[in-house]
Design a protein around this motif. Structure first.
Motif, PDB file in Angstrom:
ATOM      1  N   LYS A  35     116.800  73.029  -6.911  1.00 49.34           N
ATOM      2  CA  LYS A  35     115.705  72.627  -6.422  1.00 49.34           C
ATOM      3  C   LYS A  35     115.603  72.375  -4.584  1.00 49.34           C
ATOM      4  O   LYS A  35     116.714  72.110  -3.946  1.00 49.34           O
ATOM      5  CB  LYS A  35     115.400  71.061  -6.657  1.00 49.34           C
ATOM      6  CG  LYS A  35     115.520  70.858  -8.326  1.00 49.34           C
ATOM      7  CD  LYS A  35     114.183  71.535  -8.887  1.00 49.34           C
ATOM      8  CE  LYS A  35     114.011  71.590 -10.457  1.00 49.34           C
ATOM      9  NZ  LYS A  35     114.590  72.467 -11.172  1.00 49.34           N
ATOM     10  N   GLY A  37     114.789  70.168  -1.827  1.00 49.57           N
ATOM     11  CA  GLY A  37     114.606  68.480  -1.665  1.00 49.57           C
ATOM     12  C   GLY A  37     114.346  68.306  -0.319  1.00 49.57           C
ATOM     13  O   GLY A  37     113.161  68.078  -0.049  1.00 49.57           O
ATOM     14  N   CYS A  43     120.488  66.153   0.759  1.00 52.73           N
ATOM     15  CA  CYS A  43     120.122  65.520  -0.623  1.00 52.73           C
ATOM     16  C   CYS A  43     120.806  66.083  -1.720  1.00 52.73           C
ATOM     17  O   CYS A  43     120.881  65.323  -2.729  1.00 52.73           O
ATOM     18  CB  CYS A  43     118.507  65.446  -0.765  1.00 52.73           C
ATOM     19  SG  CYS A  43     117.960  67.093  -1.348  1.00 52.73           S
ATOM     20  N   SER A  45     119.961  68.330  -3.932  1.00 53.89           N
ATOM     21  CA  SER A  45     119.360  68.751  -5.111  1.00 53.89           C
ATOM     22  C   SER A  45     119.614  70.287  -5.034  1.00 53.89           C
ATOM     23  O   SER A  45     119.313  70.895  -6.240  1.00 53.89           O
ATOM     24  CB  SER A  45     117.824  68.642  -4.913  1.00 53.89           C
ATOM     25  OG  SER A  45     117.692  67.172  -4.915  1.00 53.89           O
ATOM     26  N   CYS A  46     119.944  70.954  -4.404  1.00 57.26           N
ATOM     27  CA  CYS A  46     119.832  72.543  -4.083  1.00 57.26           C
ATOM     28  C   CYS A  46     121.400  72.983  -4.458  1.00 57.26           C
ATOM     29  O   CYS A  46     121.662  74.314  -4.270  1.00 57.26           O
ATOM     30  CB  CYS A  46     119.684  72.911  -2.932  1.00 57.26           C
ATOM     31  SG  CYS A  46     120.501  72.642  -1.425  1.00 57.26           S
ATOM     32  N   TYR A  99     114.984  65.676 -11.312  1.00 60.43           N
ATOM     33  CA  TYR A  99     114.964  66.430 -10.004  1.00 60.43           C
ATOM     34  C   TYR A  99     116.475  66.882  -9.419  1.00 60.43           C
ATOM     35  O   TYR A  99     116.811  67.648  -8.984  1.00 60.43           O
ATOM     36  CB  TYR A  99     113.977  65.894  -8.875  1.00 60.43           C
ATOM     37  CG  TYR A  99     113.604  66.891  -7.785  1.00 60.43           C
ATOM     38  CD1 TYR A  99     112.368  67.590  -8.136  1.00 60.43           C
ATOM     39  CD2 TYR A  99     114.193  67.040  -6.582  1.00 60.43           C
ATOM     40  CE1 TYR A  99     112.019  68.774  -7.379  1.00 60.43           C
ATOM     41  CE2 TYR A  99     113.637  68.082  -5.930  1.00 60.43           C
ATOM     42  CZ  TYR A  99     112.777  68.879  -6.270  1.00 60.43           C
ATOM     43  OH  TYR A  99     111.934  69.881  -5.257  1.00 60.43           O
ATOM     44  N   CYS A 100     117.109  65.909  -9.255  1.00 59.43           N
ATOM     45  CA  CYS A 100     118.478  65.985  -8.579  1.00 59.43           C
ATOM     46  C   CYS A 100     119.825  66.399  -9.601  1.00 59.43           C
ATOM     47  O   CYS A 100     120.444  66.723  -9.200  1.00 59.43           O
ATOM     48  CB  CYS A 100     118.905  64.557  -7.910  1.00 59.43           C
ATOM     49  SG  CYS A 100     119.093  63.251  -8.913  1.00 59.43           S
ATOM     50  N   GLY A 103     121.786  69.614  -9.502  1.00 59.78           N
ATOM     51  CA  GLY A 103     122.786  69.734  -8.248  1.00 59.78           C
ATOM     52  C   GLY A 103     123.774  68.661  -8.679  1.00 59.78           C
ATOM     53  O   GLY A 103     124.998  69.244  -8.353  1.00 59.78           O
ATOM     54  N   HIS A 130     124.572  63.118  -2.812  1.00 58.99           N
ATOM     55  CA  HIS A 130     123.427  63.364  -3.537  1.00 58.99           C
ATOM     56  C   HIS A 130     122.575  61.949  -3.353  1.00 58.99           C
ATOM     57  O   HIS A 130     122.793  60.931  -3.814  1.00 58.99           O
ATOM     58  CB  HIS A 130     123.931  63.554  -4.785  1.00 58.99           C
ATOM     59  CG  HIS A 130     124.267  64.917  -5.294  1.00 58.99           C
ATOM     60  ND1 HIS A 130     123.311  66.086  -5.743  1.00 58.99           N
ATOM     61  CD2 HIS A 130     125.343  65.400  -5.194  1.00 58.99           C
ATOM     62  CE1 HIS A 130     124.157  67.089  -5.894  1.00 58.99           C
ATOM     63  NE2 HIS A 130     125.316  66.899  -5.456  1.00 58.99           N
ATOM     64  N   CYS A 132     119.481  60.157  -4.976  1.00 62.96           N
ATOM     65  CA  CYS A 132     119.129  59.960  -6.623  1.00 62.96           C
ATOM     66  C   CYS A 132     118.655  58.345  -6.423  1.00 62.96           C
ATOM     67  O   CYS A 132     119.480  57.627  -6.353  1.00 62.96           O
ATOM     68  CB  CYS A 132     120.169  60.170  -7.525  1.00 62.96           C
ATOM     69  SG  CYS A 132     119.691  59.692  -9.109  1.00 62.96           S
TER      70      CYS A 132
END
Length: 164
Positions: A35, A37, A43, A45-46, A99-100, A103, A130, A132
């Motif tokens: 994702k 983020g 973050c 997420s990727c 969402y997270c 990752g 991360h 979250c």
């Protein structure tokens, strides 16, 4: 034109060398687990795995990936045949908003690849970057421990011909 090796397949990508991997994964290859983020590598997420290491795909230009193996969450398994990390996160109900989580699963997978039996402190350190806010952190810890056990039993099954 550049060739990227993603999830076991070679893909011809027509993108500038400084294009972030995340954009190529999502826009060109239609792999949407990683994702967007923050876009700043802050973050998690990727997160994807490159040659066995967790990498933030939003700040990794594709130029650096020539000759490297990229693995996304889609490359680990699917609904019908989930990888141990995916199965463990489902069984522990470790996702809330989701969402997270992709990752975190990828960073957890990278950790388990280099240390099959991490303790809580090692898992927490690995996941520290991360962001979250969903509140399933204890379930995430349990999921990574469960994935470790699942991976161990899968290895036992293949080395013993299925006998336990």
């Amino acid at each position: 034109m550049m060739t990227l090796h993603v999830n076991g397949w070679d893909h011809q990508v027509d993108a500038e060398p400084d294009t972030p991997l995340l954009y190529v994964l999502r826009d060109d290859l239609k792999l949407n687990a990683a994702k967007f983020g923050c876009g700043l590598g802050q973050c998690g997420s990727c997160t994807v795995i490159v040659d066995g290491k967790a990498v933030l795909s939003c700040v990794t230009p594709i130029l650096l990936l020539r000759g490297k193996q990229v693995t996304t969450l889609e490359g680990l398994g699917d609904v019908a045949n989930p990888a141990p990390i995916q199965r463990a996160f489902m069984e522990e109900q470790a996702a809330q908003c989701g969402y997270c989580i992709a990752g975190m699963m990828m960073r957890g997978q990278a950790l388990l690849m280099r240390n099959p039996k991490p303790d809580d402190a090692e898992i927490r350190a690995e996941l520290a970057l991360h962001l979250c806010r969903c509140g399933t952190h204890m379930r995430i810890l349990r999921a990574i421990h469960r994935a470790s056990r699942l991976m161990d039993s899968a290895e036992l099954s293949t080395t013993t011909g299925g006998a336990r």
